[in-house]
Scaffold this motif. Sequence first.
Motif, PDB file in Angstrom:
ATOM      1  N   PHE A 113      25.319  57.818  44.748  1.00  0.00           N
ATOM      2  CA  PHE A 113      26.211  57.413  45.834  1.00  0.00           C
ATOM      3  C   PHE A 113      26.108  58.420  46.972  1.00  0.00           C
ATOM      4  O   PHE A 113      25.961  59.627  46.747  1.00  0.00           O
ATOM      5  N   GLY A 115      27.583  59.283  51.210  1.00  0.00           N
ATOM      6  CA  GLY A 115      28.742  59.066  52.075  1.00  0.00           C
ATOM      7  C   GLY A 115      29.926  59.894  51.629  1.00  0.00           C
ATOM      8  O   GLY A 115      29.817  60.800  50.799  1.00  0.00           O
ATOM      9  N   ARG A 119      34.776  56.699  50.828  1.00  0.00           N
ATOM     10  CA  ARG A 119      33.995  55.475  50.986  1.00  0.00           C
ATOM     11  C   ARG A 119      32.560  55.725  50.520  1.00  0.00           C
ATOM     12  O   ARG A 119      31.615  55.720  51.317  1.00  0.00           O
ATOM     13  N   ARG A 121      28.937  55.048  49.031  1.00  0.00           N
ATOM     14  CA  ARG A 121      28.028  53.905  49.160  1.00  0.00           C
ATOM     15  C   ARG A 121      26.908  54.052  48.133  1.00  0.00           C
ATOM     16  O   ARG A 121      26.263  55.096  48.051  1.00  0.00           O
ATOM     17  N   HIS A 122      26.692  52.984  47.359  1.00  0.00           N
ATOM     18  CA  HIS A 122      25.632  53.030  46.349  1.00  0.00           C
ATOM     19  C   HIS A 122      24.275  52.980  47.053  1.00  0.00           C
ATOM     20  O   HIS A 122      23.960  52.030  47.757  1.00  0.00           O
ATOM     21  N   TRP A 123      23.452  54.021  46.811  1.00  0.00           N
ATOM     22  CA  TRP A 123      22.163  54.110  47.501  1.00  0.00           C
ATOM     23  C   TRP A 123      20.983  53.839  46.573  1.00  0.00           C
ATOM     24  O   TRP A 123      20.000  53.226  46.954  1.00  0.00           O
ATOM     25  N   ALA A 212      22.003  57.551  55.617  1.00  0.00           N
ATOM     26  CA  ALA A 212      21.727  56.738  54.429  1.00  0.00           C
ATOM     27  C   ALA A 212      20.784  55.578  54.740  1.00  0.00           C
ATOM     28  O   ALA A 212      19.830  55.315  54.005  1.00  0.00           O
ATOM     29  N   GLU A 213      21.030  54.878  55.851  1.00  0.00           N
ATOM     30  CA  GLU A 213      20.190  53.728  56.178  1.00  0.00           C
ATOM     31  C   GLU A 213      18.786  54.152  56.608  1.00  0.00           C
ATOM     32  O   GLU A 213      17.795  53.562  56.147  1.00  0.00           O
ATOM     33  N   ARG A 216      16.926  54.908  53.493  1.00  0.00           N
ATOM     34  CA  ARG A 216      16.523  53.682  52.787  1.00  0.00           C
ATOM     35  C   ARG A 216      15.296  53.063  53.439  1.00  0.00           C
ATOM     36  O   ARG A 216      14.373  52.611  52.756  1.00  0.00           O
TER      37      ARG A 216
END
Length: 536
Positions: A113, A115, A119, A121-123, A212-213, A216
Amino acid sequence: MPTPASDPFEIEVFRHLFASVAEEMGVTVQRSAHSPNIKERRDHSCAVFDADGRMIAQAAHIPVHLGSMPASVTAAIEAYEGTAPTPGDVLIVNDPYLGGTHLPDITTVSPVFVGSERRPRHWGWVATRAHHADVGGLAPGSMPPSTELYHEGLIIPPLKLVDAGRLDQQLVEIICRNVRTPEERRGDLEAQLASHRVGEARLAQFARRYGAEPLRRRAEALLAYSEKLARARLQVVPDGTYGFTDYLDDDGAGGPAIPIKVTIQARSGRLSFDFAGTGPAAAGALNAPEAVTRSAVIYVARCLMGDDVPANDGATEPLEVIVPAGTVLNPPRPHAVAAGNVETSQRVVDVLWGALAHALPHVVPSASQGTMNNLIIGGFDPRHGRAFTYYETIAGGAGAGPDGPGADAVQVAMTNTLNTPIEAMELAYPLAARRYAIRRGSGGRGRHRGGDGVIREIETLVPAVVTIVTERRKRQPWGSAGGQAGSSGVNRGVIGDTLRDLPGKAAMELAAGDVIRIETPGGGGWGTSRGPWQPA
């Protein structure tokens, strides 16, 4: 100008960033583990996955682990059954029919995770697989001459070992009550959990640094780049159809030899591997789960690609693997599988190289030793007042190739472990090394000579149960292009005052002072000693 997600420089940078996570996890396991099998031999593997379970990166650990690990991660993901993973979860599984290899290889999988704590966020996911020296079953080491999976030890389906940060002590207790060396198992499990904390923290750190994005997207770009590069590299195999058949010595239960057959079709950088014609599921423990068979294919394909192709799921996209159900390479539950992971996988590699030698005669080497020479010794250690289980695989000769001779005394193909140092073995166990030497002359002759095997001689200082699981005792590692075969292996024991020849697979009780002697196979030679090159 290329976008950040497709820029070759950035792809290379992030390739190494992701791989560094797996490498750091591996170092954590090795340094934290209790058993010499993990601490000294490094019989463990680590990898990083995206949220969908696609492998992004792996460390340079054990080929048979890493090729099959994605299937275990998929099984862990499916265990959530529609519920969402939670920060702090760790799942555990060793079921060979759910992506495992054999029961001693325990896999742990955890969600990553990123973040804020409010909150998260599963990565993605991180996973670790480690060979535990004992998980119960009929004999110490959990690799007996078994005829069904239940003989081989404790079977663990995908379960939460840690639920939202809380360790399931009852599950740990069940595991430890079913093994001969509970303190060691507990310590090795804790080492695996420590590696997860390291992997999760490092990926979260990268997500904070790059976003994070964007992280990814770079993982996606890395997968796409690996697939493109893999297709280009596999075009080295000329379009065509190539086949080969080799044999296991026996079925592991006193039965006949079992054929392993493959037909490879090469078409414009895509390779299809069809194992139709392979023998039926074995009565003994030589069965290899389908994930193990796929691991062997991936290993050989990656050898063709070159090590600059990133090791991830993108690199496996050009590969098709067809394994008929009911064969020794895709057995039905609950067939025994303990030796399939370590022995049958080696023969699959030999068969694949044998087929590819027709396509690439100036590239492919002769057969290497084709076995891991598994030796397991267990009993009671009066020095420490507890049971012990010693496990190791023993090196042998590598096959010679067009470019030179084979290496002596090395682990080959599906294993990448080190030896157990004599000092470490004698410190940890009531055992004594009586001889450890290169088996001179065991490599096959040829223009380039095959590598020599080794001689490993161990005395038991207390009464013990010994299990031997070996191959290439009846059939020699083949040579290529006119080269001679390497010598087959030999197992012997000084039991009482009598020197005895021992079979390739055996379990026996030894008294204090008895000696086990393993002479491992040499690699096949390459090329005729004189004259022009001739194809095999």
